[in-house]
Design an enzyme around this catalytic site. Structure first.
Site, PDB file in Angstrom:
ATOM      1  N   ARG A 262       0.895  -1.291  -0.028  1.00  0.00           N
ATOM      2  CA  ARG A 262      -0.029   0.099  -0.187  1.00  0.00           C
ATOM      3  C   ARG A 262       0.991   1.347  -0.204  1.00  0.00           C
ATOM      4  O   ARG A 262       2.019   1.418   0.807  1.00  0.00           O
ATOM      5  CB  ARG A 262      -0.890   0.094   1.051  1.00  0.00           C
ATOM      6  CG  ARG A 262      -1.851  -0.992   1.316  1.00  0.00           C
ATOM      7  CD  ARG A 262      -3.018  -1.111   2.231  1.00  0.00           C
ATOM      8  NE  ARG A 262      -3.789  -2.214   2.383  1.00  0.00           N
ATOM      9  CZ  ARG A 262      -4.728  -2.515   3.251  1.00  0.00           C
ATOM     10  NH1 ARG A 262      -4.770  -1.750   4.408  1.00  0.00           N
ATOM     11  NH2 ARG A 262      -5.271  -3.521   3.549  1.00  0.00           N
ATOM     12  N   ARG A 277       3.060   1.106  10.255  1.00  0.00           N
ATOM     13  CA  ARG A 277       2.296   1.446   9.173  1.00  0.00           C
ATOM     14  C   ARG A 277       3.476   1.441   7.852  1.00  0.00           C
ATOM     15  O   ARG A 277       4.262   2.369   7.947  1.00  0.00           O
ATOM     16  CB  ARG A 277       1.885   2.856   9.364  1.00  0.00           C
ATOM     17  CG  ARG A 277       0.967   3.380   8.047  1.00  0.00           C
ATOM     18  CD  ARG A 277       0.410   4.753   7.995  1.00  0.00           C
ATOM     19  NE  ARG A 277      -0.559   4.889   9.052  1.00  0.00           N
ATOM     20  CZ  ARG A 277      -2.096   4.751   9.018  1.00  0.00           C
ATOM     21  NH1 ARG A 277      -2.464   4.195   7.790  1.00  0.00           N
ATOM     22  NH2 ARG A 277      -2.684   4.716   9.831  1.00  0.00           N
ATOM     23  N   GLU A 349      -5.813  -0.935  15.569  1.00  0.00           N
ATOM     24  CA  GLU A 349      -6.178  -1.815  14.894  1.00  0.00           C
ATOM     25  C   GLU A 349      -5.443  -3.036  14.272  1.00  0.00           C
ATOM     26  O   GLU A 349      -4.219  -2.926  13.994  1.00  0.00           O
ATOM     27  CB  GLU A 349      -6.903  -1.258  13.507  1.00  0.00           C
ATOM     28  CG  GLU A 349      -7.609  -2.015  12.520  1.00  0.00           C
ATOM     29  CD  GLU A 349      -7.653  -1.147  11.000  1.00  0.00           C
ATOM     30  OE1 GLU A 349      -7.619  -1.995  10.068  1.00  0.00           O
ATOM     31  OE2 GLU A 349      -7.515  -0.135  10.926  1.00  0.00           O
ATOM     32  N   SER A 352      -9.871  -6.163  10.288  1.00  0.00           N
ATOM     33  CA  SER A 352     -11.170  -5.352   9.941  1.00  0.00           C
ATOM     34  C   SER A 352     -12.004  -6.541   9.362  1.00  0.00           C
ATOM     35  O   SER A 352     -11.546  -7.262   8.595  1.00  0.00           O
ATOM     36  CB  SER A 352     -10.991  -4.186   9.027  1.00  0.00           C
ATOM     37  OG  SER A 352     -10.507  -2.755   9.827  1.00  0.00           O
ATOM     38  N   ARG A 391       1.295  -6.111  12.642  1.00  0.00           N
ATOM     39  CA  ARG A 391       0.881  -5.479  13.747  1.00  0.00           C
ATOM     40  C   ARG A 391       0.436  -6.542  14.995  1.00  0.00           C
ATOM     41  O   ARG A 391       0.691  -6.281  16.026  1.00  0.00           O
ATOM     42  CB  ARG A 391      -0.403  -4.833  13.350  1.00  0.00           C
ATOM     43  CG  ARG A 391      -0.472  -3.751  12.550  1.00  0.00           C
ATOM     44  CD  ARG A 391      -1.705  -2.753  12.382  1.00  0.00           C
ATOM     45  NE  ARG A 391      -1.324  -1.608  11.866  1.00  0.00           N
ATOM     46  CZ  ARG A 391      -2.118  -0.519  11.579  1.00  0.00           C
ATOM     47  NH1 ARG A 391      -3.278  -0.428  12.455  1.00  0.00           N
ATOM     48  NH2 ARG A 391      -1.662   0.428  10.903  1.00  0.00           N
TER      49      ARG A 391
END
Length: 430
Positions: A262, A277, A349, A352, A391
């Site tokens: 990403r 990130r 987070e 999801s 993560r």
């Protein structure tokens, strides 16, 4: 993608859904473009009928030797042919504009999704685990003595730039063990089918899973046109494209462990410390293709699969339902699982889990054949992180840290680490 027929029948429903997301009404623009497209198609069909009628008269005029009428009709046919071609081209362009407009309109939130402007209005629905207590100030993952030597940001920056990391030694092995643990749990306990997917996909796959056209800047495209997957949701979900599945074959449940890429466009300055990130990361994904009547239950099932992984790892977490203003473009409903990270003294987070309804299925023409007969219907598609490996590594390292700089690892990882249970303060497995 939205159904144009549904918008024609109830335009206010679309506008109400967009209002809940904080977006402007779109139905009038959509219907105006749709009306122009339909009018042009109708005009082209009328001109085509006139052309066909004139074509028949051409032969009759020639047969009876009426040269003047023959030439007039032949010229009329030529004019109508050009007129039809022009109208069809205009109709095709209007159809492309309508398709593009519909492709950029986000999915409608489910009725039970809380309304809200941003993440501050997400609603907690579940919490698990006692927060660890330390007799020292807990560090962030990259500051822990046993971790720091094996988490090399400088060399990664030299070779690739910012937001990359090279994991080494014990940390690299724990990272790999986490991914193996996740996949094995999904396959052996959750009934998912493991898939080894490509990480390069075509435009059609990105479009079908709602990543294009709106979010092209968030992904990486190669010089020959392929896209690097932002998540294996893309290839896993796209396996259903242009298929008509038997209802008895549903649900289809998949999992894959892949690299993900990403660009993080627009996120400069956010979470740039450590490996929270990254431009390149690994994730174990879950995807389900289901009957519409079962999609809500399937989302609950997938959510429990993800939560169970953290419980097995002993990582405290909380689950929130995202409000309308924080929900992703293609989602009808999303639950986020947030793991406790002591170094930041907050939840972050880690998964999801979203249901898209038939939003993606319409884009990629994924359907099923009802067992009782009738026309094929669109399937529902769901996706969820199970889990984000990097993560999860952060959460495991920070929750397991000890005052001497070592890290106590979850017992469930021991079989993947040759029986080892600790990252020692010197960075080795012990």
């Amino acid at each position: 993608m939205h159904d144009i027929r549904a918008i024609r029948e109830n335009p206010d429903l679309l506008d109400a859904a967009l209002a809940r997301r904080g977006d402007d009404a779109m139905s009038s623009k959509v219907l105006a473009l749709d009306e122009a497209r339909r009018a042009k198609i109708g005009a082209a069909e009328a001109a085509q009928a006139e052309q066909n009628k004139a074509s028949k008269l051409v032969g009759a005029a020639k047969a009876r030797g009426d040269e003047a009428e023959f030439e007039r009709l032949r010229a009329l046919v030529a004019d109508k042919k050009a007129e039809v071609a022009a109208m069809q081209a205009e109709a095709k362009e209007l159809d492309a504009q309508l398709t593009d407009m519909l492709a950029r309109i986000p999915n409608s939130p489910a009725d039970d999704v809380p309304s809200g402007a941003d993440e501050a209005e997400n609603v907690e629905v579940h919490r698990w685990g006692d927060l660890p207590e330390f007799d020292f100030e807990p560090k962030e993952h990259y500051e822990i003595a046993g971790v720091a030597p094996n988490m090399d940001f400088e060399t990664a920056a030299k070779t690739s730039g910012a937001r990359f990391v090279m994991l080494k030694g014990a940390v690299a092995r724990v990272h790999r063990a986490l991914a193996q643990f996740m996949v094995d749990t999904h396959v052996d306990h959750n009934g998912l089918t493991e898939v080894n997917t490509p990480v390069l996909v075509r435009d059609e796959a990105m479009y079908g899973t709602d990543k294009l056209p709106k979010f092209g800047e968030d992904s990486y495209q190669t010089t020959n046109g392929w896209w690097l997957v932002p998540t294996s949701e893309v290839p896993l979900t796209y396996t259903a494209s242009d298929e008509v599945l038997d209802e008895t074959a549903l649900p289809k449940r998949y999992t894959a462990h892949t690299l993900c890429f990403r660009s993080e466009a627009g996120s400069a300055g956010r979470d740039t410390s450590g490996m929270l990130r990254q431009h390149q990361f690994e994730k174990v994904e879950m995807v389900s293709v289901t009957h519409p009547d079962e999609s809500d239950n399937e989302q609950k099932r997938m959510l429990r699969c993800a939560e169970d992984l953290l419980e097995r790892l002993g990582v405290p977490y909380r689950t929130v339902i995202l409000c309308t203003g924080d929900m992703g473009f293609g989602a009808r409903r999303t639950f986020d699982i947030e793991a406790w990270v002591p170094g930041q003294n907050t939840y972050r987070e880690i998964s999801s889990v979203s249901t898209t309804g038939d939003f993606q299925a319409r884009r990629m023409n994924a359907r099923f054949k009802p067992k009782d007969g009738g026309k094929p219907q669109f399937v529902h598609t769901l996706n969820g992180s199970g889990l984000a490996v990097g993560r999860c590594l952060i959460a495991v390292l920070e929750n397991g840290q000890r005052a001497d700089g070592s890290v106590k690892l979850p017992d469930v990882l021991s079989p993947y680490l040759g029986g080892k249970t600790t990252i020692a303060a010197d960075g080795t497995l012990a």
